[in-house]
Design a protein around this motif. Sequence first.
Motif, PDB file in Angstrom:
ATOM      1  N   GLN A 122       0.828  -1.209   0.000  1.00 58.71           N
ATOM      2  CA  GLN A 122       0.000   0.000   0.000  1.00 58.71           C
ATOM      3  C   GLN A 122       0.862   1.259   0.000  1.00 58.71           C
ATOM      4  N   LEU A 123       1.969   1.208   0.734  1.00 60.60           N
ATOM      5  CA  LEU A 123       2.857   2.365   0.848  1.00 60.60           C
ATOM      6  C   LEU A 123       3.828   2.476  -0.323  1.00 60.60           C
ATOM      7  N   GLY A 124       3.806   1.483  -1.209  1.00 57.98           N
ATOM      8  CA  GLY A 124       4.724   1.506  -2.337  1.00 57.98           C
ATOM      9  C   GLY A 124       6.142   1.121  -1.975  1.00 57.98           C
ATOM     10  N   LEU A 125       6.317   0.452  -0.831  1.00 57.18           N
ATOM     11  CA  LEU A 125       7.657   0.028  -0.418  1.00 57.18           C
ATOM     12  C   LEU A 125       8.111  -1.215  -1.159  1.00 57.18           C
ATOM     13  N   HIS A 126       7.172  -1.913  -1.787  1.00 58.80           N
ATOM     14  CA  HIS A 126       7.517  -2.965  -2.749  1.00 58.80           C
ATOM     15  C   HIS A 126       6.408  -3.008  -3.793  1.00 58.80           C
ATOM     16  N   ARG A 127       6.705  -3.607  -4.926  1.00 57.59           N
ATOM     17  CA  ARG A 127       5.746  -3.702  -6.025  1.00 57.59           C
ATOM     18  C   ARG A 127       5.549  -5.165  -6.419  1.00 57.59           C
ATOM     19  N   LYS A 128       5.695  -6.046  -5.456  1.00 63.52           N
ATOM     20  CA  LYS A 128       5.617  -7.485  -5.697  1.00 63.52           C
ATOM     21  C   LYS A 128       4.187  -7.974  -5.473  1.00 63.52           C
ATOM     22  N   PRO A 129       3.736  -8.944  -6.257  1.00 64.85           N
ATOM     23  CA  PRO A 129       2.378  -9.473  -6.073  1.00 64.85           C
ATOM     24  C   PRO A 129       2.283 -10.357  -4.832  1.00 64.85           C
ATOM     25  N   PHE A 130       1.089 -10.399  -4.259  1.00 61.07           N
ATOM     26  CA  PHE A 130       0.852 -11.273  -3.105  1.00 61.07           C
ATOM     27  C   PHE A 130      -0.589 -11.763  -3.133  1.00 61.07           C
ATOM     28  N   GLY A 131      -0.781 -12.974  -2.628  1.00 61.44           N
ATOM     29  CA  GLY A 131      -2.119 -13.543  -2.679  1.00 61.44           C
ATOM     30  C   GLY A 131      -2.421 -14.481  -1.534  1.00 61.44           C
ATOM     31  N   LEU A 132      -3.703 -14.638  -1.275  1.00 66.21           N
ATOM     32  CA  LEU A 132      -4.208 -15.553  -0.258  1.00 66.21           C
ATOM     33  C   LEU A 132      -4.608 -16.857  -0.937  1.00 66.21           C
ATOM     34  N   TYR A 133      -4.016 -17.958  -0.492  1.00 63.84           N
ATOM     35  CA  TYR A 133      -4.378 -19.279  -1.000  1.00 63.84           C
ATOM     36  C   TYR A 133      -5.543 -19.757  -0.155  1.00 63.84           C
ATOM     37  N   ASN A 134      -6.741 -19.640  -0.711  1.00 65.54           N
ATOM     38  CA  ASN A 134      -7.992 -19.786   0.028  1.00 65.54           C
ATOM     39  C   ASN A 134      -8.439 -21.239   0.128  1.00 65.54           C
ATOM     40  N   ILE A 135      -7.570 -22.092   0.643  1.00 66.03           N
ATOM     41  CA  ILE A 135      -7.881 -23.518   0.808  1.00 66.03           C
ATOM     42  C   ILE A 135      -9.096 -23.663   1.729  1.00 66.03           C
ATOM     43  N   ASN A 136     -10.055 -24.461   1.291  1.00 61.67           N
ATOM     44  CA  ASN A 136     -11.239 -24.741   2.113  1.00 61.67           C
ATOM     45  C   ASN A 136     -11.974 -23.454   2.502  1.00 61.67           C
ATOM     46  N   GLN A 137     -11.852 -22.422   1.658  1.00 59.06           N
ATOM     47  CA  GLN A 137     -12.461 -21.113   1.898  1.00 59.06           C
ATOM     48  C   GLN A 137     -12.036 -20.499   3.231  1.00 59.06           C
ATOM     49  N   TYR A 138     -10.821 -20.829   3.636  1.00 54.23           N
ATOM     50  CA  TYR A 138     -10.300 -20.373   4.923  1.00 54.23           C
ATOM     51  C   TYR A 138     -10.315 -18.850   5.053  1.00 54.23           C
ATOM     52  N   TYR A 139     -10.031 -18.156   3.976  1.00 59.08           N
ATOM     53  CA  TYR A 139      -9.886 -16.703   4.052  1.00 59.08           C
ATOM     54  C   TYR A 139     -11.152 -15.929   3.700  1.00 59.08           C
ATOM     55  N   GLU A 140     -12.288 -16.604   3.568  1.00 58.65           N
ATOM     56  CA  GLU A 140     -13.531 -15.893   3.265  1.00 58.65           C
ATOM     57  C   GLU A 140     -13.857 -14.813   4.300  1.00 58.65           C
ATOM     58  N   PRO A 141     -13.712 -15.079   5.614  1.00 58.57           N
ATOM     59  CA  PRO A 141     -13.991 -14.008   6.584  1.00 58.57           C
ATOM     60  C   PRO A 141     -13.060 -12.805   6.419  1.00 58.57           C
ATOM     61  N   LEU A 142     -11.798 -13.050   6.055  1.00 54.34           N
ATOM     62  CA  LEU A 142     -10.853 -11.955   5.861  1.00 54.34           C
ATOM     63  C   LEU A 142     -11.196 -11.150   4.608  1.00 54.34           C
ATOM     64  N   VAL A 143     -11.573 -11.835   3.543  1.00 55.75           N
ATOM     65  CA  VAL A 143     -11.984 -11.147   2.313  1.00 55.75           C
ATOM     66  C   VAL A 143     -13.224 -10.295   2.598  1.00 55.75           C
ATOM     67  N   ALA A 144     -14.154 -10.829   3.379  1.00 55.86           N
ATOM     68  CA  ALA A 144     -15.353 -10.060   3.756  1.00 55.86           C
ATOM     69  C   ALA A 144     -14.965  -8.825   4.566  1.00 55.86           C
ATOM     70  N   LEU A 145     -13.961  -8.966   5.435  1.00 52.92           N
ATOM     71  CA  LEU A 145     -13.489  -7.820   6.213  1.00 52.92           C
ATOM     72  C   LEU A 145     -12.864  -6.765   5.296  1.00 52.92           C
ATOM     73  N   PHE A 146     -12.080  -7.191   4.313  1.00 58.72           N
ATOM     74  CA  PHE A 146     -11.503  -6.233   3.360  1.00 58.72           C
ATOM     75  C   PHE A 146     -12.607  -5.462   2.627  1.00 58.72           C
ATOM     76  N   ASN A 147     -13.649  -6.198   2.209  1.00 57.20           N
ATOM     77  CA  ASN A 147     -14.767  -5.549   1.525  1.00 57.20           C
ATOM     78  C   ASN A 147     -15.457  -4.543   2.435  1.00 57.20           C
ATOM     79  N   HIS A 148     -15.600  -4.906   3.714  1.00 59.10           N
ATOM     80  CA  HIS A 148     -16.194  -3.996   4.693  1.00 59.10           C
ATOM     81  C   HIS A 148     -15.305  -2.776   4.899  1.00 59.10           C
ATOM     82  N   MET A 149     -13.995  -2.982   5.008  1.00 61.60           N
ATOM     83  CA  MET A 149     -13.053  -1.866   5.156  1.00 61.60           C
ATOM     84  C   MET A 149     -13.179  -0.895   3.982  1.00 61.60           C
TER      85      MET A 149
END
Length: 194
Positions: A122-149
């Motif tokens: 976000q701060l531009g301190l790196h320009r590397k890609p990053f991702g959540l490996y959503n095995i078993n929909q583990y990160y659905e609550p976090l994705v919902a939080l990002f959408n809420h944010m």
Amino acid sequence: MDKIAVFCGASMGASDVYAQGAKSLGKELARQNITLVYGGASVGMMGAIANAVLEENGQAIGVMPGFLDEKEHTHQQLSELIVVDSMHERKAKMAELADGFIVMPGGAGTMEEFFEIFTWAQLGLHRKPFGLYNINQYYEPLVALFNHMAKERFLAEEHRTMALVDEDSHGLVKQLLQYNVPRETKTYISEEQT
């Protein structure tokens, strides 16, 4: 992309589906000739992904703080092991080595690693890609939080979309390989530092 750092835990989780996901990602990295950079342990999700990479004749670099050797059981068959003094050094070395980042299911430590990488992007301190490996929909609550944010305007939309998400290892690696940094992202570093 030569190296991907994978953040994950020393636990296997509550279901075999997590270990299967780790193995799938390890095989995918080896197939793509992408070197795994990870925490260096032989147990839990860390051990599962490292073993899968090595079984496919891929390369795995572990970064292990010396004081964690007994707790996390350093993997003895890695392509390379880098021993550091602290958790801060571990994260810094992994970030330095990696061209991108994948976050598998994990606990507080995994989240701390992820949020640091996210914040730096976000701060531009790196320009590397990053991702959540959503095995078993583990990160659905976090994705919902990002959408809420984003809805509540605590997270800019261009930053929300930086965090790639996929339930499939091949799909997630493909997203990382095709990633373009959002134009709106500020940067405090020169191109040579990325």
